[in-house]
Scaffold this active site. Structure first.
Site, PDB file in Angstrom:
ATOM      1  N   LYS A   1     -11.947   4.392  64.254  1.00 16.55           N
ATOM      2  CA  LYS A   1     -13.013   3.854  65.094  1.00 16.55           C
ATOM      3  C   LYS A   1     -12.638   2.513  65.733  1.00 16.55           C
ATOM      4  O   LYS A   1     -13.272   2.082  66.695  1.00 16.55           O
ATOM      5  CB  LYS A   1     -14.302   3.744  64.287  1.00 16.55           C
TER       6      LYS A   1
ATOM      7  N   CYS B   1     -24.432  13.818  60.721  1.00 16.66           N
ATOM      8  CA  CYS B   1     -25.498  14.639  61.313  1.00 16.66           C
ATOM      9  C   CYS B   1     -25.018  16.047  61.656  1.00 16.66           C
ATOM     10  O   CYS B   1     -25.585  16.696  62.528  1.00 16.66           O
ATOM     11  CB  CYS B   1     -26.045  13.978  62.572  1.00 16.66           C
TER      12      CYS B   1
ATOM     13  N   LYS C   1     -21.726  17.039  62.601  1.00 15.38           N
ATOM     14  CA  LYS C   1     -20.662  17.185  63.604  1.00 15.38           C
ATOM     15  C   LYS C   1     -19.524  18.050  63.058  1.00 15.38           C
ATOM     16  O   LYS C   1     -19.126  19.022  63.680  1.00 15.38           O
ATOM     17  CB  LYS C   1     -20.167  15.785  64.013  1.00 15.38           C
TER      18      LYS C   1
HETATM   19  C1  OXD Z   1     -16.602   8.568  60.759  1.00 19.69           C
HETATM   20  C2  OXD Z   1     -17.823   7.885  61.185  1.00 19.69           C
HETATM   21  O1  OXD Z   1     -16.041   8.209  59.718  1.00 19.69           O
HETATM   22  O2  OXD Z   1     -18.316   8.215  62.270  1.00 19.69           O
HETATM   23  O3  OXD Z   1     -16.171   9.485  61.453  1.00 19.69           O
HETATM   24  O4  OXD Z   1     -18.319   7.026  60.446  1.00 19.69           O
HETATM   25 MN    MN Z   2     -17.172   9.760  63.302  1.00 25.27          MN
END
Ligand code: OXD
Ligand code: MN
Length: 677
Positions: A285, A327, A329
């Site tokens: 991220k 959620c 994904k």
């Molecule tokens: C992940 C997040 O770890 O969105 O993918 O927190």
């Molecule tokens: Mn993520």
């Protein structure tokens, strides 16, 4: 053009003036191996940059000592002064005992895995190749408070950003990094965000003193040392991580000094005194934030999205989907019978005939909660077979991992993120410690999953026919609907995506939070600009994707979920037919709904169940009042931001008006039969 002196003489006197004079012979050595350093007299900026790079190379004696002859040669072979300068600067500051420069050779990856075990950052589990890593008790999630953008005076991000004045941030982080790696090894990794050789990929260098982080990066991202070597002037993102001082459990000891600082100006991220992957694995991220800024500048999209292939009649149709964390994904792109290209981050580019997406990762860092043989058979299989998997923050008893919702009988005791654990153990505030953390994770490679799509290595990416948005929503959206068009989808679905807080987050449960494009936590440009970019993105594209909304969390008045965990398989098939124009739609005030007559056979075909009209009616009764409230809520939030495109307000107002008219005619809750013409 200013008069530029002979570069070599100039550099030499500069080095002398900085006290680096006696390293000049190393510079000469570098000049012989570097074609980047053909000093040019024609551009003062280039010249100054080259000077900077050369100054960095005064780290060479230090680098030679710390890297050893093989490591040093590995770096020198890259003929990339900017890279040498970067690594040298942080090696000098952080003072690791030794430096390990990883090439793409499997032995290097193996060495890092071994180090993670030897240093006690990971422990072996019963199944061959499986290991467990524990993060500190208070280091179990992304630290939003201490994740800050370093902004120079001329940069404005607008409201909603956690920022810090750049100079102040750099001074602070440099003082935290000072000598932080004493007694440790620094790992230098060359990695790619995306398939090697893709015109859409980004390259990155990660520095870390954690073998666990280096190991995770290896599972999740493609190694790119050879690519760097073949491209000496490759631009790259940069990450500097240190877990800091470790306690007796080998977890970061100084949580009060945990900092994640993102320097958008220099594509550089620092992460200190933390181990949790979301804070430390630079290419995850942290890279997404840098990529969002780059995408905006270069007119493509960096999104928090899965990519998957859905099978239709003799074809595979690709979708992306954005959902806030936790959620559904990963479970969507892992549904039975379909193909996963990637579960978390997608780069979307314009092609001549549509939008193409590449998966930037080669692995999954997934939440390991409710992963069991029934609901996630394919992940379950990998988690229960020999092969390379890192588990984090689960319970380990007799070298067997246990996690929440695994369907196994829970042992009385073991080791977990709190240390040694026994049933009923409480923390210092008297709260009972769960046996496994709800945000525990597994890290595995995509190609170990039976349903992986080899297209994840396609440098051009896959053509995207549909984009799906979904959040945790108990009372507003139907389980499935289509936007009227791109603008309507971007504004009323993507930019209006909300998710309800759960018990896993601090604070009150069930509070709706706006999470535009599920990317709220990762935005690095003002929200208005980001939305504007989405709105204009498909201009001139012949066959843009269709935008859909889904909701797996719809509840009835009794608070019970009204769709089954498997229904998403049917929703996906319907969307697959829809993007090929093979099913019909019912126009409603919020978008197009599917028809009962066309869902019924899909339930038969996909789930072998009979979908009753009553079920359809419960699922697709328009909760008009709640949708109206939603529009008002979203408008109010956007009104509090500067520079939101005007179309956001007008499209939300139009939808509001349609809902008011519908409520006047049909009441607050409107069955789907009303829309049948
Ligand atoms: C992940 C997040 O770890 O969105 O993918 O927190
Ligand atoms: Mn993520």
């Amino acid at each position: 053009m200013p008069d530029i002196p002979n570069p070599l003489t100039a550099v030499k006197s500069l080095l002398h003036s900085r006290g680096y004079g006696n390293h000049f012979h190393y510079l000469k050595f570098l000049l012989t191996i570097s074609d980047k350093i053909t000093l040019k007299n024609d551009n003062p900026d280039t010249f100054i940059n080259q000077q900077k790079a050369l100054i960095g190379m005064t780290s060479i004696p230090l680098m030679k000592k710390k890297c050893g002859p093989r490591g040093f040669q590995t770096l020198a072979d890259l003929r990339n002064p900017a890279l040498m300068e970067f690594i040298g600067r942080y090696a000098r500051l952080c003072e690791p005992d030794t430096i390990f420069v990883r090439t793409d050779a499997p032995e290097d990856a193996h060495y890092i895995r071994e180090q993670a075990l030897l240093q006690g950052e990971e422990y072996p589990l019963t199944l061959k190749g499986h290991t467990v890593h524990f993060d500190g008790y208070y280091d179990q999630a992304r630290d939003k408070k201490n994740t800050q953008f370093l902004v120079p005076p001329e940069m404005t991000l607008g409201s909603g950003f956690n920022t810090l004045e750049k100079e102040q941030g750099i001074t602070e982080i440099h003082s935290l990094l000072q000598g932080i790696m004493k007694g440790k090894k620094l790992y230098v990794l060359f990695l790619a965000l995306g398939p090697l050789a893709s015109p859409f990929s980004i390259y990155a260098v990660q520095l870390t003193d954690s073998a666990y982080v280096a190991h995770s990066e290896d599972i999740l991202y493609r190694p790119a040392y050879e690519w760097f070597k073949a491209h000496p002037s490759l631009p790259f993102f940069r990450y500097v991580h240190s877990a800091g001082v470790l306690d007796e459990r080998n977890t970061s000891a100084h949580r009060d000094r945990r900092r994640i600082y993102i320097d958008l100006e220099d594509d550089l991220v620092f992460s200190v005194n933390t181990q949790y992957a979301g804070n430390t694995v630079g290419l995850k991220k942290l890279a997404l934030r840098l990529a969002i800024q780059k995408a905006q500048q270069e007119d493509w999209l960096a999104e928090h999205m899965f990519i998957m292939g859905v099978h239709g009649d003799g074809r595979r149709t690709y979708f992306t989907g954005a959902f806030p964390s936790a959620c559904g994904k990963t479970s969507t792109c892992m549904v039975e019978g379909e193909r996963i290209v990637g579960d978390d981050i997608a780069y979307l580019h314009k092609g001549s005939d549509g939008v193409y997406a590449i998966n930037v990762e080669r692995g999954i860092l997934g939440i390991i909660r409710d992963v069991n043989s029934e609901d996630d058979p394919l992940i379950w299989e990998v988690l229960n077979s020999p092969g390379e998997v890192i588990f984090s923050n689960i319970l380990v008893t007799d070298n067997i991992p246990y996690w929440q919702g695994d369907g196994k009988e829970l042992p009385e005791s073991g080791t977990n993120f709190s240390g040694s654990w026994y049933r009923g153990k409480t923390d210092s505030q008297g709260h009972e410690i769960p046996f496994a953390h709800p945000n525990a994770r597994y890290t595995l490679r995509l190609d170990t999953l039976k349903n992986h799509d080899p297209a994840y290595e396609d440098p051009e990416g896959v053509k995207i026919k549909g984009i799906i948005y979904g959040g945790r929503d108990s009372d507003t959206w139907p389980p499935l609907f289509q936007s009227f068009d791109w603008i309507h989808g971007v504004i009323t679905m993507a930019a209006s995506l909300e998710s309800e807080t759960t018990s896993a987050t601090l604070g009150k449960e069930g509070v709706k939070e706006l999470n535009p494009m599920a990317n709220r936590d990762f935005l690095s440009i003002p929200l208005g600009k980001y939305i504007e970019h989405h709105l204009s993105f498909i201009q001139g594209i012949e066959d843009p994707p269709i935008i859909f909304g889904v909701n797996y969390f719809q509840k009835n008045e009794q608070g019970e979920y009204i769709t089954s965990i498997h229904d998403k398989q049917v929703w996906l098939k319907w969307m697959e037919h829809r993007v090929h124009g093979e099913v019909h739609i019912l126009p409603t005030p919020i978008g197009y709904f599917p028809l009962y007559e066309e869902l019924h056979p899909l339930f038969e075909q996909v789930l072998h169940t009979s979908y009753s009209y009553e079920q359809y009616e419960t699922h697709f009764t328009l909760r008009a009042q709640e949708n109206l409230q939603k529009m008002e809520r979203i408008q109010k939030i956007y009104a509090s931001f500067d520079h939101i495109p005007g179309s956001v307000f007008s499209v939300l107002t139009d939808q509001k008006q349609r809902l008011i008219t519908a409520i006047d005619h049909h009441g607050p809750s409107i069955p789907p039969s009303v829309w049948v013409q």
